[in-house]
Design a protein around this motif. Structure first.
Motif, PDB file in Angstrom:
ATOM      1  N   LEU A 157      16.444  65.095  24.901  1.00 45.18           N
ATOM      2  CA  LEU A 157      16.199  66.090  23.858  1.00 45.18           C
ATOM      3  C   LEU A 157      16.073  67.467  24.502  1.00 45.18           C
ATOM      4  O   LEU A 157      15.840  67.569  25.716  1.00 45.18           O
ATOM      5  N   PRO A 158      16.223  68.543  23.731  1.00 40.62           N
ATOM      6  CA  PRO A 158      16.067  69.879  24.314  1.00 40.62           C
ATOM      7  C   PRO A 158      14.654  70.118  24.834  1.00 40.62           C
ATOM      8  O   PRO A 158      13.703  69.444  24.432  1.00 40.62           O
ATOM      9  N   GLY A 159      14.528  71.096  25.736  1.00 41.59           N
ATOM     10  CA  GLY A 159      13.220  71.539  26.194  1.00 41.59           C
ATOM     11  C   GLY A 159      12.484  70.552  27.069  1.00 41.59           C
ATOM     12  O   GLY A 159      11.259  70.554  27.122  1.00 41.59           O
ATOM     13  N   GLY A 160      13.220  69.674  27.782  1.00 40.95           N
ATOM     14  CA  GLY A 160      12.564  68.749  28.693  1.00 40.95           C
ATOM     15  C   GLY A 160      11.944  67.542  28.020  1.00 40.95           C
ATOM     16  O   GLY A 160      11.143  66.829  28.642  1.00 40.95           O
ATOM     17  N   CYS A 161      12.267  67.280  26.771  1.00 43.43           N
ATOM     18  CA  CYS A 161      11.732  66.122  26.055  1.00 43.43           C
ATOM     19  C   CYS A 161      12.769  64.998  26.020  1.00 43.43           C
ATOM     20  O   CYS A 161      13.915  65.186  26.392  1.00 43.43           O
ATOM     21  N   GLU A 162      12.339  63.835  25.559  1.00 34.35           N
ATOM     22  CA  GLU A 162      13.251  62.709  25.423  1.00 34.35           C
ATOM     23  C   GLU A 162      12.770  61.791  24.314  1.00 34.35           C
ATOM     24  O   GLU A 162      11.601  61.827  23.911  1.00 34.35           O
ATOM     25  N   LEU A 163      13.690  60.983  23.831  1.00 30.78           N
ATOM     26  CA  LEU A 163      13.359  59.950  22.858  1.00 30.78           C
ATOM     27  C   LEU A 163      13.437  58.620  23.602  1.00 30.78           C
ATOM     28  O   LEU A 163      14.478  58.274  24.156  1.00 30.78           O
ATOM     29  N   ALA A 164      12.326  57.898  23.648  1.00 27.99           N
ATOM     30  CA  ALA A 164      12.274  56.606  24.332  1.00 27.99           C
ATOM     31  C   ALA A 164      12.386  55.495  23.294  1.00 27.99           C
ATOM     32  O   ALA A 164      11.574  55.412  22.369  1.00 27.99           O
ATOM     33  N   ILE A 165      13.401  54.649  23.463  1.00 26.06           N
ATOM     34  CA  ILE A 165      13.622  53.528  22.548  1.00 26.06           C
ATOM     35  C   ILE A 165      13.180  52.259  23.256  1.00 26.06           C
ATOM     36  O   ILE A 165      13.710  51.894  24.305  1.00 26.06           O
ATOM     37  N   ARG A 166      12.179  51.596  22.670  1.00 24.97           N
ATOM     38  CA  ARG A 166      11.581  50.414  23.282  1.00 24.97           C
ATOM     39  C   ARG A 166      11.508  49.297  22.254  1.00 24.97           C
ATOM     40  O   ARG A 166      11.954  49.448  21.120  1.00 24.97           O
ATOM     41  N   ALA A 167      10.905  48.197  22.661  1.00 25.51           N
ATOM     42  CA  ALA A 167      10.596  47.135  21.712  1.00 25.51           C
ATOM     43  C   ALA A 167       9.273  47.456  21.028  1.00 25.51           C
ATOM     44  O   ALA A 167       8.467  48.228  21.555  1.00 25.51           O
TER      45      ALA A 167
END
Length: 250
Positions: free
Chosen positions: A54-64
């Motif tokens: 994601l922008p600005g040093g972020c992320e989306l973590a997809i887990r169980a």
């Protein structure tokens, strides 16, 4: 024509466990990458997850998702009962739940990948749109009253040291009324770094980073606002790694 994103360029790609996870969740990864989203598999401390940048040093973590919340993705896809997607930022300023098919209104979706993507992809696009709006506002501010002979901010010392390690020289100047720093990458692309939101002491609160092709001037990649020096360093390092990988395949 669609140009696929470069394959992740780090030592984990040779790890059989990483390769197994990449293959096991290739449907999720392919959908994200097809939308132009930089995607990877994280294995820190056994907490397996698919991450979307994601922008600005972020992320989306997809887990169980399980009874107690987020869980590591299982190696065996048949053991997956539900998805959970969490918006994370490296500095800890933002951490919120985006999707969870183990509870609430989304519980009926279970392991349905299309239902997951129907929430995740719009969320990522909304983050991109917000980043571009922030960037546009910063560019308007940065372009006001910049003199032709302006001496603007310099790149942070850690960024300059990283570039020097690869023999890359950064060139500063003024472009279309905006101060900028430019430098070539090893794959016929170059980065433009514009300081934004400059305070009274001449210190930028944010940067715009744009990657362009020398031979395709109209084609730009990853125009994003980067808040703070750590994010700037990580962004430039990511582009440099991508360029080195591209150059090595020639």
């Amino acid at each position: 024509m669609f140009k696929p994103l470069p394959f992740p360029n780090h030592h984990r790609v040779n790890d059989p466990l990483w390769q197994r996870l990449w293959a096991t969740y290739s449907d999720v990864i392919t959908m994200l990458r097809s939308d132009g989203i930089t995607t990877d598999v994280e294995m820190g401390g056994g907490e397996f997850s698919v991450t979307a940048e994601l922008p600005g040093g972020c992320e989306l973590a997809i887990r169980a998702s399980g009874e107690s919340g987020a869980e590591a993705l299982p190696l065996d896809r048949d053991e997956l009962g539900a998805w959970q997607a969490i918006h994370l930022c490296a500095d800890g300023t933002e951490r919120h739940l985006v999707y969870d098919s183990a509870r609430g209104d989304q519980a009926a979706n279970g392991t349905d990948v299309l239902a997951l993507m129907a929430v995740v992809l719009p969320h990522i696009q909304a983050e991109r749109d917000a980043a571009h709006q922030h960037l546009a506002a910063g560019l308007v501010q940065a372009k006001t009253g910049t003199p032709a002979d302006a001496e603007g901010p310099e790149l942070p010392a850690n960024v300059m040291a990283m570039l020097a390690e690869y023999g890359i020289e950064a060139e500063a100047g003024v472009d279309t009324g905006t101060y900028r720093i430019a430098f070539d990458l090893p794959d016929d692309t170059y980065l433009l770094c514009h300081p934004l939101d400059i305070d009274a002491d001449g210190v930028p609160a944010a940067w715009e980073v744009t990657r362009q092709h020398h031979h395709q001037p109209g084609h730009m990649q990853n125009v994003v606002p980067v808040d703070g020096e750590p994010c700037l360093f990580d962004t430039i390092r990511s582009h440099l790694a991508s360029a080195l990988s591209n150059a090595s395949r020639r």
